[in-house]
Design a protein around this motif. Structure first.
Motif, PDB file in Angstrom:
ATOM      1  N   ILE A 746      -8.839 -70.422  33.769  1.00 39.19           N
ATOM      2  CA  ILE A 746      -7.947 -69.301  34.055  1.00 39.19           C
ATOM      3  C   ILE A 746      -7.294 -69.534  35.409  1.00 39.19           C
ATOM      4  N   SER A 747      -5.990 -69.224  35.504  1.00 36.83           N
ATOM      5  CA  SER A 747      -5.246 -69.516  36.725  1.00 36.83           C
ATOM      6  C   SER A 747      -4.144 -68.492  36.909  1.00 36.83           C
ATOM      7  N   ILE A 748      -3.937 -68.088  38.161  1.00 34.62           N
ATOM      8  CA  ILE A 748      -2.852 -67.168  38.515  1.00 34.62           C
ATOM      9  C   ILE A 748      -1.995 -67.832  39.582  1.00 34.62           C
ATOM     10  N   LEU A 749      -0.694 -67.804  39.370  1.00 32.38           N
ATOM     11  CA  LEU A 749       0.265 -68.369  40.314  1.00 32.38           C
ATOM     12  C   LEU A 749       1.173 -67.276  40.839  1.00 32.38           C
ATOM     13  N   GLY A 750       1.319 -67.208  42.155  1.00 28.09           N
ATOM     14  CA  GLY A 750       2.293 -66.318  42.784  1.00 28.09           C
ATOM     15  C   GLY A 750       3.348 -67.140  43.491  1.00 28.09           C
ATOM     16  N   LYS A 751       4.613 -66.821  43.252  1.00 30.46           N
ATOM     17  CA  LYS A 751       5.720 -67.565  43.844  1.00 30.46           C
ATOM     18  C   LYS A 751       6.651 -66.601  44.572  1.00 30.46           C
ATOM     19  N   TYR A 752       6.908 -66.896  45.855  1.00 24.34           N
ATOM     20  CA  TYR A 752       7.819 -66.085  46.657  1.00 24.34           C
ATOM     21  C   TYR A 752       9.039 -66.918  47.024  1.00 24.34           C
ATOM     22  N   ALA A 778      15.353 -61.458  47.959  1.00 25.36           N
ATOM     23  CA  ALA A 778      14.037 -62.090  47.895  1.00 25.36           C
ATOM     24  C   ALA A 778      13.235 -61.527  46.720  1.00 25.36           C
ATOM     25  N   TYR A 779      12.409 -62.348  46.124  1.00 22.70           N
ATOM     26  CA  TYR A 779      11.596 -61.889  44.997  1.00 22.70           C
ATOM     27  C   TYR A 779      10.248 -62.600  44.980  1.00 22.70           C
ATOM     28  N   THR A 780       9.289 -61.962  44.323  1.00 20.87           N
ATOM     29  CA  THR A 780       7.957 -62.537  44.108  1.00 20.87           C
ATOM     30  C   THR A 780       7.596 -62.379  42.642  1.00 20.87           C
ATOM     31  N   VAL A 781       7.147 -63.453  42.035  1.00 24.39           N
ATOM     32  CA  VAL A 781       6.802 -63.450  40.615  1.00 24.39           C
ATOM     33  C   VAL A 781       5.402 -64.030  40.443  1.00 24.39           C
ATOM     34  N   PHE A 782       4.610 -63.421  39.565  1.00 24.36           N
ATOM     35  CA  PHE A 782       3.257 -63.899  39.276  1.00 24.36           C
ATOM     36  C   PHE A 782       3.178 -64.336  37.809  1.00 24.36           C
ATOM     37  N   ASP A 783       2.495 -65.473  37.574  1.00 26.45           N
ATOM     38  CA  ASP A 783       2.280 -65.988  36.224  1.00 26.45           C
ATOM     39  C   ASP A 783       0.784 -66.184  35.991  1.00 26.45           C
ATOM     40  N   LEU A 784       0.353 -65.913  34.764  1.00 32.72           N
ATOM     41  CA  LEU A 784      -1.050 -66.076  34.388  1.00 32.72           C
ATOM     42  C   LEU A 784      -1.163 -67.120  33.283  1.00 32.72           C
ATOM     43  N   THR A 785      -2.110 -68.040  33.448  1.00 27.92           N
ATOM     44  CA  THR A 785      -2.424 -69.013  32.396  1.00 27.92           C
ATOM     45  C   THR A 785      -3.920 -68.969  32.128  1.00 27.92           C
ATOM     46  N   LEU A 808       4.067 -61.543  35.387  1.00 24.46           N
ATOM     47  CA  LEU A 808       2.966 -60.659  35.009  1.00 24.46           C
ATOM     48  C   LEU A 808       3.214 -59.202  35.378  1.00 24.46           C
ATOM     49  N   PHE A 809       3.826 -58.940  36.536  1.00 24.61           N
ATOM     50  CA  PHE A 809       4.027 -57.566  37.003  1.00 24.61           C
ATOM     51  C   PHE A 809       5.454 -57.067  36.770  1.00 24.61           C
ATOM     52  N   ASN A 810       6.175 -57.785  35.899  1.00 24.43           N
ATOM     53  CA  ASN A 810       7.474 -57.317  35.386  1.00 24.43           C
ATOM     54  C   ASN A 810       8.502 -57.071  36.492  1.00 24.43           C
ATOM     55  N   ALA A 811       8.652 -58.037  37.382  1.00 24.24           N
ATOM     56  CA  ALA A 811       9.669 -57.929  38.436  1.00 24.24           C
ATOM     57  C   ALA A 811      11.060 -58.080  37.842  1.00 24.24           C
ATOM     58  N   LEU A 812      12.003 -57.298  38.332  1.00 26.52           N
ATOM     59  CA  LEU A 812      13.407 -57.429  37.937  1.00 26.52           C
ATOM     60  C   LEU A 812      14.123 -58.152  39.073  1.00 26.52           C
ATOM     61  N   TYR A 813      14.488 -59.388  38.819  1.00 23.24           N
ATOM     62  CA  TYR A 813      15.030 -60.221  39.893  1.00 23.24           C
ATOM     63  C   TYR A 813      16.094 -61.163  39.347  1.00 23.24           C
ATOM     64  N   ALA A 814      16.879 -61.724  40.263  1.00 25.17           N
ATOM     65  CA  ALA A 814      17.824 -62.790  39.929  1.00 25.17           C
ATOM     66  C   ALA A 814      17.288 -64.082  40.526  1.00 25.17           C
ATOM     67  N   ALA A 826      13.706 -63.544  33.285  1.00 23.80           N
ATOM     68  CA  ALA A 826      13.165 -62.731  32.190  1.00 23.80           C
ATOM     69  C   ALA A 826      12.123 -61.749  32.703  1.00 23.80           C
ATOM     70  N   GLU A 827      12.017 -60.634  31.994  1.00 19.56           N
ATOM     71  CA  GLU A 827      10.953 -59.680  32.281  1.00 19.56           C
ATOM     72  C   GLU A 827       9.622 -60.257  31.785  1.00 19.56           C
ATOM     73  N   ARG A 828       8.568 -59.452  31.854  1.00 15.39           N
ATOM     74  CA  ARG A 828       7.260 -59.940  31.441  1.00 15.39           C
ATOM     75  C   ARG A 828       7.340 -60.526  30.024  1.00 15.39           C
ATOM     76  N   ASN A 829       6.794 -61.720  29.854  1.00 18.39           N
ATOM     77  CA  ASN A 829       6.810 -62.362  28.538  1.00 18.39           C
ATOM     78  C   ASN A 829       5.562 -63.209  28.380  1.00 18.39           C
ATOM     79  N   TYR A 830       5.262 -63.572  27.133  1.00 17.34           N
ATOM     80  CA  TYR A 830       4.014 -64.284  26.858  1.00 17.34           C
ATOM     81  C   TYR A 830       4.259 -65.432  25.895  1.00 17.34           C
ATOM     82  N   PHE A 831       3.273 -66.325  25.847  1.00 21.29           N
ATOM     83  CA  PHE A 831       3.253 -67.380  24.840  1.00 21.29           C
ATOM     84  C   PHE A 831       1.798 -67.711  24.567  1.00 21.29           C
TER      85      PHE A 831
END
Length: 838
Positions: A746-752, A778-785, A808-814, A826-831
């Motif tokens: 399990i892994s969580i990535l945060g990108k700023y 500025a934006y921050t996005v988190f991904d979960l694997t 993961l936290f559904n940020a609205l960003y460009a 994209a908003e929160r999405n999964y695979f």
């Protein structure tokens, strides 16, 4: 009596000779598992005697001449090992070899000068290893997967990372990053772009990716300004197996694949093949894409040679996404998924693209001796296809349907504009290349001498697919533009890596580059200003000399420092000089960027867009141990005539650039990795970039003041000194936390990503009368694997379940923008997917 004497003498000679020989026997094991290696080769160097190991790893070599000899053990996929022994007449020598697994010999063709090594090379780099690719790759393209690496920014036109995706390194776009696959350049020779969708599902066959940051970090392809990305394909297995994968996710995204490994055949051959299919509806409206993909590779191993062929690609089709949205829509869930065309309405259903770019690679390595290796790479890349775009904005002049063309080509003069229309833009590109390289190991180092020879030839044309109003008798194959483009590329380089002392290494290289653009066979067009038929044909050569020197020093067994200095020059793209597809014949279209003679014609010996020239200074250091790693790097990049974005797009959505007289990029990059911290299987890694990217001296001429809105009767120069350069975020950071135990991962990535501007005027609502906002926030996005692996289920092996949740936290960003156009993520999405072997 005579016969008996002869027999006795021969017997005596035979016995004497036998007692002058000895025997070598023993075992060969894997150094990591201690398991025997059946089929390994064991031989006496410079002699024709040897043996192969049996199922227990045992070998035996008889009739070995007395004296000192070198015995070598080798096996496919392992480093060779040599042992020197003294053979006593009539005696036996027992040897045990423990061979270390390594990269398959087929991949050594892309190693050495192209690949940096930790604590050896004075180069700033990051690796994305095979295990990381297995952990985190599903359907996303290369830029998205690499976005967690230091100073890497990625964004997607469709929003969900499938299709047109882009990678920036230290803020420099793909046109200024040298991208290679197995050491083979992938940047388009004419526009320098990298189109990742031409290589669908490539990461499924990748063994590693190395991203080098800074100038001069590649010897092939366009000179590296921001850095280089080298993808090495390697997915072979010494054991035969079949691998299957299937998965499904948001936006009707699906992937199915099958990969077949032959295993080692006759201790000489390996075959690998993969077929896959990725499809998605896309995050944005009408951004669907379909990517069938194939990859085939075959290797032959000989005693002193390795020969490999690769064939990969995929004929894809997609719906066009080439425009951004207004910034005010980025936070609006009801509008941010819009896909607009140049009519500022939703793209039409028939705005589609079909393209195929097969890659053919031949890689050969000849080990002439232990110290001399000759590599040759031959490749051919062909890209052919079209895209259909809404051209309802175009009139009879743009489509060359006005009276001069009607008279010349025999159709009637139209009394009205075409109205609603679809235009097809077609390209047929052919690229041939040869990359020879000679590597000589000498006392204290290794010398590499190499060259690059490439030829590119392209056919470009456009025609009307459909329109409401067309002239009578218009030929069905009528092209409103057509031309051929060419580029010849020759470069030579010399690279030396020398150990001055065991803890002090010197690296020096020098590259000579010759590039020549050519445009020819352009279809004539009527120049209304000159009042005559003309066509633009020209040849423009560029010559560069790019030196680099660096030094690496080990202060202790754990601490290393390094520094480097390089000078790198890069030519503008052919589109920067002349975009013959962008309506140049149009009265207000894009004109060739060359000086204009008094008679109104162009002087094609004097381009207005100059090559950019970079002076790059890098120094840093790091602490390295088995469980801890910390690095820091400082860079100072001073430019003359940097090619910067103007804040405008051409009709195909690509940024228009021009020279800035003097610019500067200064930054600090920090990275860390911690493994098995407090808890076994727990890992944490991260990085941060703090930079300043400024225009030192530059100005542009405008008809309207962007700050006050004042209109001018003649163009006026607006100084941009001190402004931030468009597209360059000053601050970036990422943090990944992972845990692995038994089959669980399990892994969580945060990108700023910090804010950055979309043009060089740095317009925000507070500094201009029209309250224009041209800044990506500025934006921050988190991904979960997450994944779970089971060694065996029924007759299936290595069954692995995988889940990815992006944003993961559904940020609205460009993710990026140019001018007034912003590209939403994209908003929160999964695979979710499952893979297994048998």
């Amino acid at each position: 009596m005579k016969k008996a004497l002869t027999f006795f003498l021969l017997l005596q000679i035979f016995v004497s000779f036998s007692f002058a020989q000895g025997k070598v026997k023993g075992y060969v094991f894997d150094s990591e598992t201690n398991k025997p290696l059946p089929g390994a080769n064991v031989y006496v160097e410079n002699l024709t005697i040897g043996s192969a190991t049996d199922q227990n790893g045992y070998f035996e070599i008889s009739y070995v001449p007395a004296g000192k000899i070198d015995v070598i053990a080798s096996f496919i996929g392992y480093a060779r090992q040599k042992k020197t022994v003294e053979i006593v007449p009539g005696a036996e020598v027992n040897l045990t070899f423990y061979l270390k697994p390594t990269v398959l010999p087929s991949q050594t063709v892309v190693v050495t000068a192209l690949i940096a090594t930790e604590r050896e090379s004075p180069v700033v780099f990051s690796n994305f290893e095979k295990q990381q690719i297995k952990d985190f790759y599903t359907t996303q393209d290369v830029p998205i997967l690499l976005s967690e690496l230091p100073s890497v920014l990625s964004y997607s036109w469709s929003g969900n990372g499938i299709g047109y995706n882009y990678l920036n390194l230290r803020g420099f776009d793909q046109r200024r990053i040298s991208v290679l696959v197995n050491g083979i350049p992938q940047n388009d020779p004419e526009d320098h772009g990298v189109y990742w969708l031409d290589m669908p599902d490539l990461l499924a066959s990748a063994g590693s990716v190395q991203v080098q940051r800074g100038a001069g970090s590649a010897f092939y392809g366009p000179p590296a300004i921001g850095g280089s990305v080298n993808i090495i394909t390697s997915n072979f297995s010494l054991e035969p197996k079949i691998s299957l994968f299937t998965g499904y996710g948001s936006y009707n995204t699906k992937k199915h694949s099958i990969a077949i490994n032959s295993g080692l055949i006759e201790n000489r051959y390996l075959f690998y093949s993969r077929l896959s299919y990725i499809a998605t509806d896309g995050y944005r409206e009408k951004s669907w894409a379909k990517f069938p993909a194939y990859f085939f590779s075959a290797i032959r191993y000989d005693e002193n040679m390795t020969t490999q062929i690769n064939l990969y690609g995929g004929p894809f089709e997609d719906h066009l996404v080439y425009r951004g949205i207004p910034k005010s829509w980025v936070k609006d869930k009801s509008k941010r998924r819009a896909n607009l065309n140049y009519m500022d309405v939703t793209t039409r259903d028939d705005e589609i693209e079909n393209f195929s770019q097969p890659h053919y690679e031949f890689l050969h390595e000849w080990r002439l001796s232990d110290n001399l290796v000759l590599n040759n790479t031959l490749f051919y890349i062909r890209g052919v296809g079209f895209w259909d775009m809404d051209a309802s904005w175009a009139d009879t002049i743009y489509f060359r349907l006005s009276s001069p063309y009607a008279l010349k080509y025999g159709f009637s003069t139209s009394s009205q504009n075409p109205g609603e229309a679809i235009a097809r833009y077609f390209i047929d590109l052919n690229q041939y290349g040869w990359l020879p390289r000679l590597m000589l190991k000498h006392d204290g180092g290794e010398l590499t001498i190499g060259a690059e020879f490439r030829l590119h030839r392209g056919l470009h044309w456009g025609k009307i697919v459909w329109a409401q109003n067309l002239p009578e008798r218009l030929p069905s194959d009528y092209k409103f533009y057509q031309y051929r483009g060419a580029k010849d590329i020759i470069s030579y380089y010399i690279h030396e890596f020398f150990k001055l002392k065991p803890n002090l290494k010197l690296m020096a290289s020098l590259q000579f580059v010759y590039n020549r653009y050519r445009v020819y066979n352009e279809k004539e067009f009527y120049d209304y200003d000159l009042g005559k038929w003309v066509s633009n044909e020209f040849t423009v050569p560029f010559y560069f000399l790019n030196p680099k020197i660096g030094i690496s020093y080990d202060l202790t067994k754990n601490i290393n420092i390094f520094g480097s200095f390089s000078i790198t020059s890069r030519e503008p793209s052919r589109r920067d000089l002349y975009d013959a597809s962008d309506g140049h014949w149009y009265p207000w279209g894009k004109r060739p960027n060359f000086e204009v003679r008094p008679d109104g014609s162009y002087d094609f010996t004097k381009p207005l867009v100059k090559p950019e020239r970079l002076f790059d200074l890098e120094f840093g250091g790091g602490y390295f141990s088995d469980n801890y790693k910390f690095t820091a790097n400082f860079y100072y990049m001073d430019f003359k005539d940097e090619l910067v974005k103007s804040g405008q797009l051409n009709i195909f959505g690509d940024p228009i650039v021009g020279n800035a007289e003097k610019t500067r990029h200064v930054g600090v990059e920090l990275t860390f990795e911690l493994k098995d911290l407090l808890i076994n299987g727990f890992e944490i890694s991260g990085n941060a970039t703090i930079s300043r990217n400024k225009i030192i001296k530059h100005g542009v001429y405008v008809w309207k003041n962007p700050y006050t809105g004042e209109k001018y009767s003649t163009p006026r120069r607006i100084p941009l000194d001190g402004k931030r350069i468009a597209g360059f975020p000053d601050n970036m950071a990422s943090l990944r936390i992972s845990y692995r135990k038994s089959g669980l991962f399990i892994s969580i990535l945060g990108k700023y990503v910090g804010d950055f501007y979309t043009d060089n005027f740095n317009l925000i609502p507070s500094n201009n009368v029209n309250r224009i906002d041209r800044k990506v926030d500025a934006y921050t996005v988190f991904d979960l694997t997450a994944g779970y692996k089971i060694d065996k289920v029924l007759s299936f092996k290595n069954v692995e379940l995988k889940l990815q949740v992006n944003n993961l936290f559904n940020a609205l960003y460009a993710g990026s923008g140019v001018g007034d156009e912003f590209y939403p993520g994209a908003e929160r999405n999964y695979f979710v997917g499952i893979g297994f072997e048998f």
